[in-house]
Design a protein around this motif. Structure first.
Motif, mmCIF file in Angstrom:
data_model
loop_
_atom_site.group_PDB
_atom_site.id
_atom_site.type_symbol
_atom_site.label_atom_id
_atom_site.label_comp_id
_atom_site.label_asym_id
_atom_site.label_seq_id
_atom_site.Cartn_x
_atom_site.Cartn_y
_atom_site.Cartn_z
ATOM 1 N N THR A 123 0.835 -1.167 0.077
ATOM 2 C CA THR A 123 0.017 0.109 0.024
ATOM 3 C C THR A 123 0.885 1.287 0.108
ATOM 4 O OG1 THR A 123 -1.563 1.123 1.131
ATOM 5 C CG2 THR A 123 -0.200 -0.083 2.547
ATOM 6 N N ARG A 124 0.338 2.386 -0.716
ATOM 7 C CA ARG A 124 0.783 3.754 -0.661
ATOM 8 C C ARG A 124 0.774 4.113 0.743
ATOM 9 N NH1 ARG A 124 -0.135 2.750 -5.945
ATOM 10 N NH2 ARG A 124 1.297 3.891 -7.418
ATOM 11 N N ARG A 125 -0.321 3.830 1.566
ATOM 12 C CA ARG A 125 -0.514 4.344 2.764
ATOM 13 C C ARG A 125 0.005 3.566 3.834
ATOM 14 N NH1 ARG A 125 -6.849 5.314 2.856
ATOM 15 N NH2 ARG A 125 -6.238 6.141 4.874
ATOM 16 N N VAL A 126 1.256 3.172 3.840
ATOM 17 C CA VAL A 126 2.012 2.339 4.643
ATOM 18 C C VAL A 126 1.817 2.663 6.317
ATOM 19 C CG1 VAL A 126 4.202 3.124 4.635
ATOM 20 C CG2 VAL A 126 3.968 0.820 5.041
ATOM 21 N N THR A 127 1.815 1.691 7.075
ATOM 22 C CA THR A 127 1.493 1.972 8.667
ATOM 23 C C THR A 127 3.092 1.475 9.134
ATOM 24 O OG1 THR A 127 1.114 -0.252 9.185
ATOM 25 C CG2 THR A 127 -0.805 1.042 8.438
ATOM 26 N N ASN A 128 3.037 1.771 10.443
ATOM 27 C CA ASN A 128 4.530 1.758 11.226
ATOM 28 C C ASN A 128 4.788 0.187 11.190
ATOM 29 O OD1 ASN A 128 5.017 4.442 11.894
ATOM 30 N ND2 ASN A 128 3.911 4.356 13.669
ATOM 31 N N TYR A 129 3.721 -0.467 11.245
ATOM 32 C CA TYR A 129 3.700 -1.831 11.206
ATOM 33 C C TYR A 129 4.489 -2.321 9.981
ATOM 34 C CZ TYR A 129 1.780 -6.854 10.715
ATOM 35 O OH TYR A 129 1.690 -7.990 10.432
ATOM 36 N N GLY A 130 3.989 -1.839 8.882
ATOM 37 C CA GLY A 130 4.319 -2.147 7.405
ATOM 38 C C GLY A 130 5.644 -1.711 7.170
ATOM 39 N N LEU A 131 6.032 -0.572 7.745
ATOM 40 C CA LEU A 131 7.425 -0.013 7.926
ATOM 41 C C LEU A 131 8.558 -0.937 8.292
ATOM 42 C CD1 LEU A 131 7.008 3.805 8.096
ATOM 43 C CD2 LEU A 131 7.790 2.361 6.053
ATOM 44 N N LYS A 132 8.187 -1.397 9.519
ATOM 45 C CA LYS A 132 8.935 -2.285 10.319
ATOM 46 C C LYS A 132 9.047 -3.502 9.600
ATOM 47 C CE LYS A 132 11.507 -3.537 13.995
ATOM 48 N NZ LYS A 132 12.861 -3.000 14.403
ATOM 49 N N LEU A 133 8.000 -4.170 9.105
ATOM 50 C CA LEU A 133 8.086 -5.702 8.198
ATOM 51 C C LEU A 133 9.111 -5.153 7.040
ATOM 52 C CD1 LEU A 133 4.252 -6.726 8.029
ATOM 53 C CD2 LEU A 133 6.168 -7.551 9.652
ATOM 54 N N THR A 134 8.851 -4.268 6.578
ATOM 55 C CA THR A 134 9.603 -4.153 5.139
ATOM 56 C C THR A 134 11.254 -3.972 5.372
ATOM 57 O OG1 THR A 134 7.844 -2.837 4.073
ATOM 58 C CG2 THR A 134 9.920 -2.726 3.013
ATOM 59 N N GLU A 135 11.210 -2.985 6.771
ATOM 60 C CA GLU A 135 12.895 -2.866 6.750
ATOM 61 C C GLU A 135 13.554 -4.155 7.537
ATOM 62 O OE1 GLU A 135 12.351 0.120 9.653
ATOM 63 O OE2 GLU A 135 12.026 1.982 7.944
ATOM 64 N N THR A 136 12.756 -4.615 8.226
ATOM 65 C CA THR A 136 13.373 -6.159 8.945
ATOM 66 C C THR A 136 13.589 -7.142 7.932
ATOM 67 O OG1 THR A 136 12.525 -5.542 11.029
ATOM 68 C CG2 THR A 136 12.991 -7.709 10.791
ATOM 69 N N LEU A 137 12.705 -7.344 7.094
ATOM 70 C CA LEU A 137 12.821 -8.317 5.946
ATOM 71 C C LEU A 137 13.834 -8.142 5.211
ATOM 72 C CD1 LEU A 137 11.450 -10.768 4.428
ATOM 73 C CD2 LEU A 137 10.215 -9.135 2.969
ATOM 74 N N VAL A 138 13.975 -6.722 4.381
ATOM 75 C CA VAL A 138 15.108 -6.464 3.668
ATOM 76 C C VAL A 138 16.490 -6.661 4.301
ATOM 77 C CG1 VAL A 138 16.234 -4.633 2.235
ATOM 78 C CG2 VAL A 138 13.891 -5.041 2.139
ATOM 79 N N ALA A 139 16.519 -6.142 5.650
ATOM 80 C CA ALA A 139 17.826 -6.327 6.203
ATOM 81 C C ALA A 139 18.287 -7.841 6.503
ATOM 82 C CB ALA A 139 17.697 -5.512 7.838
ATOM 83 N N ASP A 140 17.336 -8.636 6.827
ATOM 84 C CA ASP A 140 17.625 -9.815 7.232
ATOM 85 C C ASP A 140 18.125 -10.770 5.841
ATOM 86 O OD1 ASP A 140 17.220 -9.609 9.851
ATOM 87 O OD2 ASP A 140 15.145 -10.585 9.909
ATOM 88 N N LEU A 141 17.181 -10.300 4.636
ATOM 89 C CA LEU A 141 17.685 -10.956 3.561
ATOM 90 C C LEU A 141 19.048 -10.571 2.924
ATOM 91 C CD1 LEU A 141 14.137 -10.726 1.568
ATOM 92 C CD2 LEU A 141 15.392 -12.766 2.333
ATOM 93 N N ALA A 142 19.160 -9.357 3.299
ATOM 94 C CA ALA A 142 20.680 -8.804 2.844
ATOM 95 C C ALA A 142 21.866 -9.480 3.648
ATOM 96 C CB ALA A 142 20.885 -7.150 3.047
ATOM 97 N N ALA A 143 21.629 -9.979 4.719
ATOM 98 C CA ALA A 143 22.620 -10.636 5.626
ATOM 99 C C ALA A 143 22.986 -12.067 5.034
ATOM 100 C CB ALA A 143 22.172 -10.675 7.230
ATOM 101 N N MET A 144 21.718 -12.524 4.573
ATOM 102 C CA MET A 144 21.923 -13.841 4.034
ATOM 103 C C MET A 144 22.299 -13.790 2.376
ATOM 104 S SD MET A 144 18.723 -15.843 5.614
ATOM 105 C CE MET A 144 17.522 -14.591 5.412
ATOM 106 N N PHE A 145 21.700 -12.893 1.783
ATOM 107 C CA PHE A 145 22.225 -12.778 0.459
ATOM 108 C C PHE A 145 22.369 -11.292 -0.155
ATOM 109 C CE2 PHE A 145 18.767 -15.909 1.048
ATOM 110 C CZ PHE A 145 19.242 -16.918 0.693
ATOM 111 N N PRO A 146 24.077 -11.238 0.097
ATOM 112 C CA PRO A 146 24.277 -9.822 -0.301
ATOM 113 C C PRO A 146 24.098 -9.492 -1.727
ATOM 114 C CG PRO A 146 25.868 -11.141 0.965
ATOM 115 C CD PRO A 146 24.862 -12.156 0.327
ATOM 116 N N GLU A 147 23.959 -10.294 -2.688
ATOM 117 C CA GLU A 147 23.600 -9.916 -4.099
ATOM 118 C C GLU A 147 22.378 -10.015 -4.415
ATOM 119 O OE1 GLU A 147 26.446 -8.947 -5.758
ATOM 120 O OE2 GLU A 147 27.544 -9.423 -3.946
ATOM 121 N N LEU A 148 21.488 -10.004 -3.556
ATOM 122 C CA LEU A 148 19.873 -10.039 -3.937
ATOM 123 C C LEU A 148 19.457 -8.739 -4.559
ATOM 124 C CD1 LEU A 148 17.113 -11.206 -3.392
ATOM 125 C CD2 LEU A 148 17.052 -10.089 -1.382
#
Length: 369
Positions: A123-148
């Protein structure tokens, strides 16, 4: 013989020719130049093309080539990469889609055939919950797959959050646009677009320059977001929205779709919950869930360190409701809004803070955790 690049662009500008028919013509004749050399009688023999379409193609071909030559000049002047469907490095994932563009435009140096590519939308109207999900997901994926490689649509909300999270964690990220490469929409994300290019990312579109970001173009570009990636993740979505369209397209391509669940009362979890209910998306709570579902190889030690995101039920509390609506709120405004003395307000806020539902900010401000 006409320049194949000009003819490829021109093929997308012919009247009566859409994405599927353009690809069909290219595959039937072998090259775009041969399509433009074909007379109406030969065109009529092509399966799927009737008399009317053959006439439209014949009548519009000169104007299409004129506009295509102008577009090629823009492409060369601005050092934009032109990907033709028959090019060896045309994105293999996208090539599998029946409505893949016969040509698209790319600014950047990113490998669009990277080993692992994910699209993140919402959604364009992302909530704090959505922001946290996005940031955590990407950070964790980056730790596992640096070339993602992370793909999204450069829109407000989840899209731009995914792009920013990718750059923050050293991942390349590509924005798929609903207009030509002569502009950035929304304008507020122009700085982010420049940063994406600097960080090894890019900007991609199948629209020629000076194409406006009209509503229907956003629906069209969603097929590219879905088609370029191994899987599409929907972070937050209301009952209806562009991200659900992207999810449906990915599902129709036979690609994996995943989403985060939310409370049944949350407006921007309704779409996600619906995807899960209809078995169109797998339920994930962490990067670990996603990686295991995709069967991506990763170091077991790293995988075991990835915690699941906690979905604690927020209490039915007026303070929570205010913060869900306002985002951030001052203690004095709480007291005034709820007609409660400040000293009692402090006690109520402190209790919610201890339970992990809210977070205190400098200057007497509070927000949801």
């Amino acid at each position: 013989m006409a320049d194949e690049r000009v003819c490829l662009i021109g093929l997308t500008l012919l009247k009566g020719v859409g994405y599927v028919l353009a690809r069909h013509l290219l595959q039937y004749f072998g090259t775009a130049a041969k399509v433009f050399d074909a007379n109406p009688e030969l065109l009529k023999k092509v399966p799927g093309i009737g008399v009317n379409t053959a006439v439209q193609i014949n009548e519009s071909r000169q104007e299409a080539l004129r506009l295509a030559e102008k577009e090629l000049s823009f492409v060369e002047k601005n050092k934009i990469r032109l990907y033709g469907f028959n090019d060896a490095d045309y994105p293999r994932r996208l090539k599998e889609c029946n409505d893949a563009p016969v040509v698209f435009y790319f600014k950047g140096e990113t490998d669009l055939n990277a080993p692992k590519i994910l699209s993140i939308v919402g959604t364009r109207r992302v909530t704090n919950y959505g922001l946290k999900l996005t940031e955590t997901l990407v950070a964790d994926l980056a730790a596992m797959f640096p070339e993602l490689l992370i793909i999204s649509g450069l829109a407000y909300g989840v899209d731009i959050s995914a792009h920013r999270a990718a750059m923050k964690n050293g991942l390349p990220t590509v924005g798929v646009l609903a207009h030509g490469l002569n502009l950035i929409y929304p304008y507020e994300h122009r700085k982010n677009a420049v940063e994406m290019l600097k960080h090894g990312g890019g900007l991609l579109t199948d629209f020629i320059s000076n194409t406006n970001p009209d509503r229907e173009n956003f629906l069209s570009r969603n097929r590219l977001i879905a088609g370029l990636a191994d899987a599409t993740i929907v972070v937050e979505s209301a009952e209806r929205g562009g991200s659900l369209v992207t999810a449906d397209i990915a599902f129709s391509y036979g690609r994996d779709v995943y989403t985060f669940p939310g409370r049944t009362t949350d407006e921007f979890s309704a779409g996600c919950n619906s995807l899960i209910r209809m078995n169109k998306a797998g339920l994930i709570t962490s990067a670990r869930d996603l990686v295991m579902s995709l069967c991506w190889d990763v170091n077991v030690e790293i995988l075991n360190k990835q915690p699941s995101l906690q979905f604690t039920q927020r209490p039915d509390n007026p303070i929570i409701h205010i913060l869900e609506e306002k985002g951030e709120f001052h203690i004095n405004r709480f007291a005034a809004e709820m007609k409660i003395p400040v000293h009692k307000m402090m006690s109520m806020l402190f209790e919610l803070e201890l339970k992990g539902h809210i977070q205190a900010l400098p200057g007497g401000m509070y927000k949801l955790s």
